[in-house]
Structure formats: structure tokens, C-alpha cells
Enzyme design. Structure first.
Site, PDB file in Angstrom:
ATOM      1  CD1 TRP A  70      -1.830  -1.996   2.402  1.00  0.00           C
ATOM      2  CD2 TRP A  70      -2.888  -1.464   0.503  1.00  0.00           C
ATOM      3  NE1 TRP A  70      -2.808  -2.937   2.212  1.00  0.00           N
ATOM      4  CE2 TRP A  70      -3.490  -2.623   1.040  1.00  0.00           C
ATOM      5  CE3 TRP A  70      -3.392  -0.954  -0.694  1.00  0.00           C
ATOM      6  CZ2 TRP A  70      -4.558  -3.264   0.429  1.00  0.00           C
ATOM      7  CZ3 TRP A  70      -4.460  -1.588  -1.296  1.00  0.00           C
ATOM      8  CH2 TRP A  70      -5.029  -2.724  -0.730  1.00  0.00           C
TER       9      TRP A  70
ATOM     10  CD  GLU B 243       0.255   9.028   8.300  1.00  0.00           C
ATOM     11  OE1 GLU B 243       0.339   8.220   7.361  1.00  0.00           O
ATOM     12  OE2 GLU B 243       1.225   9.531   8.853  1.00  0.00           O
TER      13      GLU B 243
HETATM   14  C1  LIG Z   1      -4.852   3.751  -0.631  1.00  0.00           C
HETATM   15  C2  LIG Z   1      -3.889   3.491   0.474  1.00  0.00           C
HETATM   16  C3  LIG Z   1      -2.717   4.207   0.543  1.00  0.00           C
HETATM   17  C4  LIG Z   1      -1.784   3.946   1.555  1.00  0.00           C
HETATM   18  N1  LIG Z   1      -0.586   4.588   1.548  1.00  0.00           N
HETATM   19  C5  LIG Z   1       0.392   4.193   2.413  1.00  0.00           C
HETATM   20  C6  LIG Z   1       1.721   4.702   2.332  1.00  0.00           C
HETATM   21  O1  LIG Z   1       2.003   5.578   1.499  1.00  0.00           O
HETATM   22  N2  LIG Z   1       2.676   4.225   3.160  1.00  0.00           N
HETATM   23  C7  LIG Z   1       2.394   3.286   4.104  1.00  0.00           C
HETATM   24  O2  LIG Z   1       3.281   2.885   4.821  1.00  0.00           O
HETATM   25  N3  LIG Z   1       1.136   2.798   4.229  1.00  0.00           N
HETATM   26  C8  LIG Z   1       0.140   3.207   3.404  1.00  0.00           C
HETATM   27  N4  LIG Z   1      -1.123   2.680   3.497  1.00  0.00           N
HETATM   28  C9  LIG Z   1      -1.379   1.665   4.500  1.00  0.00           C
HETATM   29  C10 LIG Z   1      -2.308   2.062   5.617  1.00  0.00           C
HETATM   30  O3  LIG Z   1      -1.665   2.942   6.495  1.00  0.00           O
HETATM   31  C11 LIG Z   1      -2.820   0.786   6.289  1.00  0.00           C
HETATM   32  O4  LIG Z   1      -3.733   0.196   5.395  1.00  0.00           O
HETATM   33  C12 LIG Z   1      -3.445   1.029   7.618  1.00  0.00           C
HETATM   34  O5  LIG Z   1      -2.487   1.390   8.561  1.00  0.00           O
HETATM   35  C13 LIG Z   1      -4.215  -0.164   8.138  1.00  0.00           C
HETATM   36  O6  LIG Z   1      -3.438  -1.329   8.093  1.00  0.00           O
HETATM   37  P1  LIG Z   1      -4.034  -2.648   7.413  1.00  0.00           P
HETATM   38  O7  LIG Z   1      -4.560  -2.291   6.092  1.00  0.00           O
HETATM   39  O8  LIG Z   1      -2.975  -3.678   7.452  1.00  0.00           O
HETATM   40  O9  LIG Z   1      -5.247  -3.054   8.318  1.00  0.00           O
HETATM   41  P2  LIG Z   1      -5.191  -3.934   9.670  1.00  0.00           P
HETATM   42  O10 LIG Z   1      -4.134  -3.409  10.555  1.00  0.00           O
HETATM   43  O11 LIG Z   1      -5.158  -5.361   9.295  1.00  0.00           O
HETATM   44  O12 LIG Z   1      -6.578  -3.577  10.325  1.00  0.00           O
HETATM   45  C14 LIG Z   1      -7.817  -4.222   9.943  1.00  0.00           C
HETATM   46  C15 LIG Z   1      -8.906  -3.719  10.858  1.00  0.00           C
HETATM   47  O13 LIG Z   1      -8.606  -4.090  12.205  1.00  0.00           O
HETATM   48  C16 LIG Z   1      -8.594  -2.961  13.050  1.00  0.00           C
HETATM   49  N5  LIG Z   1      -7.600  -3.152  14.110  1.00  0.00           N
HETATM   50  C17 LIG Z   1      -6.313  -3.531  13.981  1.00  0.00           C
HETATM   51  N6  LIG Z   1      -5.721  -3.594  15.190  1.00  0.00           N
HETATM   52  C18 LIG Z   1      -6.644  -3.246  16.095  1.00  0.00           C
HETATM   53  C19 LIG Z   1      -6.659  -3.102  17.505  1.00  0.00           C
HETATM   54  N7  LIG Z   1      -5.565  -3.327  18.233  1.00  0.00           N
HETATM   55  N8  LIG Z   1      -7.803  -2.730  18.118  1.00  0.00           N
HETATM   56  C20 LIG Z   1      -8.919  -2.485  17.396  1.00  0.00           C
HETATM   57  N9  LIG Z   1      -8.979  -2.598  16.043  1.00  0.00           N
HETATM   58  C21 LIG Z   1      -7.849  -2.966  15.414  1.00  0.00           C
HETATM   59  C22 LIG Z   1      -8.277  -1.809  12.150  1.00  0.00           C
HETATM   60  O14 LIG Z   1      -8.759  -0.584  12.682  1.00  0.00           O
HETATM   61  C23 LIG Z   1      -9.034  -2.222  10.893  1.00  0.00           C
HETATM   62  O15 LIG Z   1     -10.380  -1.825  11.015  1.00  0.00           O
HETATM   63  C24 LIG Z   1      -2.084   2.973   2.531  1.00  0.00           C
HETATM   64  C25 LIG Z   1      -3.281   2.305   2.487  1.00  0.00           C
HETATM   65  C26 LIG Z   1      -4.186   2.528   1.476  1.00  0.00           C
HETATM   66  C27 LIG Z   1      -5.470   1.774   1.442  1.00  0.00           C
END
Ligand SMILES: Cc1cc2nc3c(=O)[nH]c(=O)nc-3n(C[C@H](O)[C@H](O)[C@H](O)COP(=O)(O)OP(=O)(O)OC[C@H]3O[C@@H](n4cnc5c(N)ncnc54)[C@H](O)[C@@H]3O)c2cc1C
Ligand SMILES: Cc1cc2nc3c(=O)[nH]c(=O)nc-3n(C[C@H](O)[C@H](O)[C@H](O)COP(=O)(O)OP(=O)(O)OC[C@H]3O[C@@H](n4cnc5c(N)ncnc54)[C@H](O)[C@@H]3O)c2cc1C
Lengths: 262, 380
Positions: free
Chosen positions: B155, B362
């Protein structure tokens, strides 16, 4: 070259215009001011001419209220070197404005080689300050200009006339050129430009400093009212083929007698 | 106490809004549909000084305060949230250098960004680690005068165009956050493999990809703040970047709101403009309150930062509140448009798709609440 640009500050086109309680002007307190769009073309043209003639300066001149100096600051942020503001109310007539502009140009101590203006201001649409100013300064002038090329002494300008035809003029400088849309694409004032503009000299003069007094007034504004609201449109039902002929007749009749467009 | 913007800030907003209205809005739909980076628009924004707002004057930047940068971000997101992501991702990547870099590193890496339009990518998230950022698996190992990077990032915004990658990895995964290290990698370094472009719900014009690092070798002097100092840098970065992302939510919400108000005055049902139905009025009133509250939270978070005060809690307030509000406001804007709101021919459908991402990247809205609760309980 000493290049001068006259700029006017006008209400933003989105502004809802409200006449003052006594009907002698419009409410100005809540207006968001912008540089008259035609004046933006003039500023851009001045900067293009400056770029093509090393050592030239661009001075902007405005007559109006000092409460908001948006137009002058924008012009300097775009790249103009310095500015003169003749402090005055926003409701002077065209003759007073032209006389004040002339006075400010003279006060600058520089003899103009070229004066650029917009062809009109979009608020009062008077379309006469450039011509009055040129006459006062005894300079040739061309208005509604959509094309500009030439040197520091001789230019060729294209002027738009009715029906989209173009007139082409050869003009010896000094002269006054009033710009129309199409002459160029005004640049944005960049953020570094905005910061730099704060350090550029802006001289403020009073009407008295440029020899303008109430005795110069040619036009008195007696009243400001909003235009009457448009009456609702008329609908005609022509879905029934049998009645179509009669409906068309009625519409043509109304266009003749009521709308008076035929 | 003063809630007003300074004359400088009003001018900054004026320019940024003009750019958003004239250059971004007319092209937003087209680039969303094509799902391609609007490079000409981004370059033009850079020429006007609207990109890389975090770079200090010493390194060629414009010397903006945090509040200034929030004003710019809000305005650009008003024009198009997707294009703003491409612009904002540069700041997310450059902030660690501003915060954790030495004078020499700042000169080397930041100054080129002020000399021509360059693109940066911030690489934190991994396929198996998003919210749990301290658990990232990408390794950064010392080897003589170099460090060697191995792992997969996921991502990554701007990845396909990046001139510079700012990457977080670990020197030793068992150390958790104490092993996190931040390193700068220039384009063309052997071993960087950029994946295919993701086909996304929103922010479609921004370029998001997986990036693989295979034995990528860079000099040790590219490590920011030294080995194992990355977590501190990351936390400080978030204090600035979260309010920034929140301000993009404010911009998107404001745009949806302005469209909805205009439409409600024009659309007639039951013989009156729908703006005269109380159900519509209440939705509009709620939207207006949430936008103002979001903006105030953003400005306060930024104001604390500009004044050198701790703002972690406010940064999370602003991020969660503004993102959740933006989603609600965009959804309600579609509601006010009725069936037309569901069509791509009207602008609010795109804003609703774009809004969703702000609740995710973020730090998700849940993670912001975790941060807030942790701050509260650690002090009580
Ligand atoms: C279009 C796009 C652009 C992006 N750009 C960048 C970028 O430039 N650089 C970069 O590094 N990242 C980037 N990201 C990544 C983004 O920061 C992550 O997608 C985000 O941090 C969530 O991580 P994940 O997708 O792995 O979800 P997960 O961490 O797997 O979370 C899934 C769900 O579980 C919930 N959850 C997780 N842990 C807990 C907890 N302890 N308690 C309660 N709920 C929880 C989350 O809130 C979410 O609802 C981007 C993402 C997208 C979609
Ligand atoms: C994908 C799609 C498929 C559809 N399929 C069909 C179909 O197969 N057949 C068909 O006939 N129609 C269909 N529709 C039309 C759908 O039923 C209408 O869009 C819906 O009834 C709303 O009407 P409208 O879009 O004109 O919105 P409007 O009636 O203009 O409503 C706009 C907004 O004003 C609100 N509003 C209106 N009046 C009031 C009031 N008095 N008080 C408070 N709030 C009010 C509405 O709730 C809405 O939020 C479809 C629509 C879509 C988007």
C-alpha cells in the site's frame, strides 16, 4: 522600459450585491474583493513585456479604498516591482479615477513607455477610464486588445470588433493598451511570490496629493437598486398533435407582442 | 486567544483554493476514471509552492508553519482528495528527514525537492503488518559501511513514480519498537521491485503499489538518526502527519457540503426546494457543525505543534474525528442528492468513495482511539 499597469479591485463574482440603506452605493463591508479579471490580463502582459525587455520595471497603480489592497498585493505577488495606491472611496466617477491615475503615474517620477489596463471593470462596466486617461496623457490608445507583439518602441496589437473580426494596429510607444480576454493566460501568484510581495514598496497617496478634488466630479450617483426579479417562465403543452398548430401560433404571437423579440 | 487566520494565511488559502477550483476540480472526475497520476497538475502545484510544505527555509523550502500546511492541505483536498494524496505522500515521506535527519542529510535529500518536482514514497506498511507497525518484518542489517534492506512493503502511495523511498524496517524483530530503523533509499538502487498498481475504491488517481526490497544496499549515512532510532522519529512524524491527513478530511467534507447546500436549494420536491424540508436542514446543520469542529481540532493540533507543546492526543482526536465526520458528511451529501448522488455524473459519489480511505490510512479510526485511550489512562 517603464511599464505601468492600472488595476481595479472589484467584488468577487460570487458576491451577493446589496444596495446601502440610503440607496447611494452598495454595501461594501462584507464584500470579498478581487483584482478585476481584465486587469489580470494587463498585469500578465506587463510581465511578459518586461521579460522580453531587460531592465524594464512594472509599476501597478490603483485608486480606491485602503481597507483591502488585494489587487495590488496580487499584482506584486505575480511579479510587479512596486505599487502606488491613491486612497479614495470606492465610488469615484471615471473622470476622477483617470485623473488620479495620471497624478499617481506622474508622482512615480518615471515617464511611462507603456500603460496597460483592462478593457473594462466587471463591477460598473463603465468602459471609459483607459480612454480618458490616454487623452489626459496625450497618448494613443487601443482597447479590447487580444494580441500583442513588438519591441520596446513599436508594437502591433490586435483588437476584437463586432462579429469576431480583428483589427490590426501598428502603434509607436509610448501608448496605452487596454486588454481583453484572450491576450494571454495570467499566471498564478506563487506562494514564494506572495511572500516576496510583502517586501516590495507600496506608496500610498491621498487624492489631494494627485490634484483631485470634489470639483472634478462629473457624475453623481443618485440611487442604487437591484434589477427587478425575472417573472416566472411560461410552459406550453404541445404533446397533443391536434393542438400543436395552435400552440405554435400562440408562442409566436407572444414572442412578438410580449417578449418583443420577433 | 485568536481563532482568526493571519493575513499571510488568508493569502495562502486564497491561492490554494484558486488552484483547487481552477486546476484540480475540473480534472478530478477524469483522473479518477482513468486511475492515472495527474503529473502535469502535480508539477504545477509544485511550481506554485503548494507541495513539500514541510521543508524548512534553510533547505530551500517556504518555511511554512504546521497551521499553514494544514490550510494548504485542506484546500487541495477540496479540489480532489486523490490528487491531494499524491501531494501529501511527499510530506509523509520527507517529514522523517526533517525531523530525524542531520544537517547533511537534509541538504542531500530535501534540497533537490525544492529545485525540481520530485516524488517521494513513505514505506511503513507491510502485507502482514498495518496497524501493528512496531511488528514490521522488513530487515535493515548493518554490513560494513552500508546497510542492507530485505522485505515487502504494501500500500505504498506514489511508489510507481518515486525518486526517493523513506523506509522503516527493523534491525532485530525481537526488539519490537526498539529495533525500528528509518533509512532513505534513492530511486535506481539495485534490488527495488515495484509491484503493479492497486485497483482502488477511491483516491484512484493516486498511485498505490507493493514494493519489494531484495538485498537493497545503501550507505550507512542514509540512516536517519542512527540505527534503532526509527520509532521515535515515526512517533514525531505522526504528530504532524495525522493532523495533515485530518485536514484533508476537512477539505473533502467541505466540498461535499458545499455541493449539497447548492443542490438542496435547487432541487424541488413536493413543490418546494428540498432545503425547506426539515429533514434536509438537520442533515445540513449536522454537517456544518462537524466540519467546524474538525477544522478546530486540526488547527489546535497544529498550533500545539507550532508552539512546541505535546500534541499526540490532539493529533489523534483530529484524525479520528475529521475522518469519521468526513465519511458521514459525504454519505449524507449523497443522500441529499437522492438517486443523482449515486451517479458518477454528480460529484458527491466520488467524494464518498474518497472519504473512506481517510478512516484507514495514517492509523485507522480504531487505532486513533487506542492512542487516545492510552494517553488518557497513562495519565490518570
Ligand atoms: C490507498 C492506500 C494508501 C496507503 N498509503 C500508504 C503509504 O504511502 N505508506 C504506508 O506505509 N502505508 C500506506 N497505506 C497503509 C495504511 O496505512 C494501512 O492500510 C493502515 O495502517 C491499516 O493497516 P491494514 O490495512 O494492514 O489493516 P489492519 O491493521 O489489518 O486492520 C484491519 C482492521 O482491524 C482494526 N484493528 C487492527 N488492530 C486493532 C486493535 N488493536 N484494536 C482495534 N482494532 C484494530 C483496524 O482498525 C481495521 O479496522 C495505505 C493504504 C491505502 C489503502
Ligand atoms: C441505481 C438506481 C436504481 C433505481 N431504479 C429505479 C427503478 O427501477 N424504478 C424507478 O421507478 N425508480 C428507480 N430509482 C429511483 C429512486 O427510487 C429515486 O432515486 C428515489 O425515489 C429518490 O428520488 P430522487 O432521486 O428524485 O431524490 P429526491 O426525491 O429529489 O430526494 C432528494 C433528497 O431529498 C429528500 N426529500 C425529498 N422530499 C422530502 C421531504 N418531503 N421531506 C424530507 N426529505 C425529503 C430525500 O429523502 C433525498 O434525501 C432508482 C434509483 C437509483 C439510484
Amino acid at each position: 522600459m517603464n511599464i505601468f499597469v492600472c488595476v481595479k479591485q472589484v467584488p468577487d463574482t460570487e458576491t451577493k450585491i446589496v444596495p446601502t440603506g440610503d440607496g447611494t452605493f452598495i454595501e461594501t463591508a462584507s464584500i470579498k474583493w478581487i483584482m478585476n479579471p481584465y486587469c489580470e490580463f494587463a498585469v500578465e502582459q506587463a510581465l511578459l513585456v518586461q521579460a522580453a525587455n531587460a531592465g524594464s520595471t512594472v509599476t501597478v497603480v490603483r485608486v480606491g479604498s485602503s481597507k483591502d489592497t488585494e489587487a495590488l498585493r496580487t499584482a506584486m505577488a505575480m511579479g510587479a516591482d512596486d505599487a502606488f495606491l491613491v486612497e479614495a472611496g470606492d465610488n469615484l466617477d471615471s473622470y476622477m479615477i483617470a485623473k488620479a491615475l495620471k497624478g499617481a503615474i506622474e508622482k512615480s517620477g518615471k515617464t511611462p513607455d507603456l500603460i496597460l489596463t483592462g478593457k473594462q471593470a466587471i463591477d460598473d462596466d463603465c468602459l471609459q477610464v483607459p480612454q480618458i486617461l490616454a487623452t489626459m496623457l496625450n497618448l494613443p490608445s487601443v482597447s479590447v486588445v487580444v494580441g500583442y507583439e513588438g519591441s520596446a518602441t513599436d508594437i502591433t496589437v490586435k483588437r476584437e470588433v463586432e462579429g469576431g473580426a480583428l483589427e490590426v494596429y501598428g502603434v509607436k510607444l509610448p501608448a496605452l493598451i487596454a486588454c481583453n480576454k484572450g491576450i494571454n493566460t495570467p499566471r498564478y501568484a506563487s506562494l514564494p511570490g506572495i511572500m516576496k510581495a510583502k517586501k516590495k514598496p507600496l506608496t500610498t497617496l491621498a487624492l489631494a496629493d494627485v490634484g483631485v478634488s470634489d470639483a472634478d466630479k462629473r457624475v453623481k450617483y443618485s440611487g442604487f437598486t437591484l434589477p427587478p426579479e425575472k417573472p416566472a417562465g411560461k410552459k406550453f403543452d404541445a404533446t397533443d398533435a391536434a393542438k400543436m398548430g395552435a400552440v405554435v401560433k400562440e408562442v409566436v404571437g407572444l414572442l412578438r407582442t410580449e417578449a418583443k423579440v420577433l | 486567544m485568536d481563532f482568526g487566520l493571519t493575513p499571510d494565511q488568508l493569502e495562502i488559502r486564497e491561492l490554494a483554493m484558486k488552484f483547487a477550483r481552477n486546476e484540480m476540480m475540473p480534472k478530478a472526475q477524469e483522473f479518477d476514471e482513468k486511475a492515472s497520476m495527474p503529473l502535469d497538475i502535480l508539477k504545477k502545484a509544485w511550481e506554485l509552492g503548494l507541495v513539500n510544505t514541510c521543508i524548512p527555509t534553510e533547505y530551500g523550502g517556504n518555511g511554512f508553519t504546521a497551521i499553514d500546511s494544514m490550510i494548504i492541505t485542506e484546500s487541495l483536498a477540496y479540489g480532489c482528495m486523490g490528487m491531494n494524496t499524491a501531494i501529501m505522500a511527499n510530506d509523509l515521506a520527507l517529514l522523517p528527514i526533517v525531523i530525524g535527519g542531520s544537517d547533511e542529510q537534509k541538504k542531500q535529500f530535501l534540497t533537490p525537492f525544492t529545485e525540481s518536482y520530485k516524488i517521494a514514497a513513505f514505506c511503513l506498511t507491510e502485507p502482514a503488518n498495518g496497524s501493528d507497525a512496531a511488528g514490521i518484518k522488513t530487515t535493515i542489517k548493518e554490513d560494513g559501511d552500508d546497510v542492507v534492506i530485505n522485505g515487502n512493503k504494501m500500500w505504498i502511495s506514489n511508489a510507481g513514480y518515486a525518486d526517493l523511498f523513506v523506509l522503516y524496517g527493523t534491525s532485530d524483530a525481537s526488539l519490537k519498537h526498539k529495533g525500528i530503523t528509518c533509512v532513505v533509499i534513492e530511486k535506481g538502487t539495485p534490488g527495488i521491485e515495484v509491484g503493479k498498481k492497486e485497483d482502488k475504491m477511491g483516491h484512484r488517481c493516486s498511485d498505490t503499489r507493493a514494493v519489494t526490497f531484495n538485498n537493497v544496499r545503501v550507505p550507512k549515512k542514509n540512516v536517519l538518526g542512527g540505527m534503532n532510532q526509527g520509532w521515535k522519529i515515526a512517533m514525531k512524524t505522526l504528530d504532524h502527519s495525522r493532523p495533515m491527513v485530518a485536514s484533508s478530511a476537512v477539505g473533502g467534507a467541505q466540498c461535499a457540503f458545499d455541493h449539497a447546500v447548492k443542490y438542496a436549494k435547487e432541487r424541488v420536491q413536493f413543490n418546494v426546494p428540498i432545503s425547506q424540508h426539515q429533514a434536509i436542514q438537520f442533515m445540513i446543520a449536522d454537517m456544518a457543525m462537524k466540519i467546524e469542529a474538525s477544522r478546530l481540532l486540526v488547527h489546535k493540533a497544529a498550533w500545539l505543534l507550532d508552539n512546541g507543546m505535546p500534541n499526540t492526543q490532539l493529533a489523534s482526536y483530529s484524525k479520528a474525528f475529521a475522518a469519521d465526520s468526513c465519511m458521514q458528511i459525504a454519505t449524507d451529501a449523497v443522500q441529499i442528492y437522492g438517486g443523482y448522488g449515486y451517479s458518477k455524473e454528480y460529484p458527491v459519489e466520488k467524494i464518498m468513495r474518497d472519504a473512506k480511505l481517510i478512516q484507514l490510512y495514517e492509523g485507522t479510526s480504531q487505532i486513533q482511539r487506542l492512542v487516545i485511550a492510552k494517553e488518557i489512562f497513562s495519565r490518570s
